[in-house]
Scaffold this motif. Structure first.
Motif: not given
Length: 230
Positions: A112-132
């Motif tokens: 769920i967190m990664l899904s949210a992160a993907a949407g926020i990343a796309q809104i902010h113009g990022a191209s990658e979500v990093w996950y530890g």
């Protein structure tokens, strides 16, 4: 084109090292962090996430997803009737025949967190979500949403669901926690600002699963956890 990165930042050791690595590779101006409140019992890790983001000079977005997890009685959750298990993950898994989620697994939390992160990343113009995520947490399916298989399929879903604009990257997916600490020590990560313990005391309890893993990781690097230093 400049690469922009969104790092899922919990304030713990793994995600803070992940952030440090992203900043080293791409510069603080091209990295942002996302911290998510999911209804956990204490806010120490949220405060740590803010401190780490400030240390690296990256923009921090906070998101409250507590309502999604409000029905969970996981021992990490505020209002849970369960107590934190003060044993190693290995001991907990042995009770399950060597495989199965541990008591501190929150149902599909990371998905769920990664899904949210993907949407926020796309809104902010990022191209990658990093996950530890790393190998130790995935062992025995203690945290199945930390496994290589999960990251592969979640990455495919994010890529397809964002029209190919966002990729998921887990730099430590084939590493263990000792490897992460080794990288972090080389990068000079301010581990004194991080928080891993499932309890919210003044000092880490030292006996919950994540405290045990963290302590072992420093020991294997012949180093002392600054949170436990006298």
């Amino acid at each position: 084109m400049v690469m922009k990165i969104t790092v899922l930042l919990s304030g713990g050791l793994d995600s803070s090292t992940c952030l440090a690595l992203a900043v080293k590779r791409y510069g603080a101006e091209n990295v942002s962090a996302l911290c998510i409140h999911y209804g956990q019992k204490h806010e120490k890790e949220l405060k740590s996430a803010a401190a780490v983001a400030e240390y690296y000079g990256v923009k921090l977005t906070t998101l409250n997803l507590a309502d999604i997890f409000s029905g969970s009685n996981c021992s990490l959750m505020k209002g849970s009737t369960e107590s934190i298990d003060h044993r190693s993950y290995a001991e907990q898994l042995n009770e399950k025949g060597g495989s199965g989620t541990v008591s501190t697994y929150v149902p599909f939390r990371n998905g769920i967190m990664l899904s949210a992160a993907a949407g926020i990343a796309q809104i902010h113009g990022a191209s990658e979500v990093w996950y530890g995520a790393h190998r130790d947490d995935a062992a025995g399916r203690a945290y199945p949403d930390c496994s290589e298989e999960f990251v592969k399929h979640m990455g495919n879903a994010i890529f397809e669901g964002t029209g190919g604009e966002i990729r998921l990257y887990a730099p430590f997916i084939d590493k263990n926690k000792a490897d992460i600490v080794k990288t972090g020590l080389e990068l000079g990560v301010p581990y004194e600002l991080t928080w891993s313990c499932y309890e919210g005391g003044e000092k880490p309890c030292g006996t919950c699963g994540t405290c045990i893993d963290r302590s072992n990781a420093f020991r294997l690097n012949n180093a002392t956890d600054p949170l436990l230093a006298e």
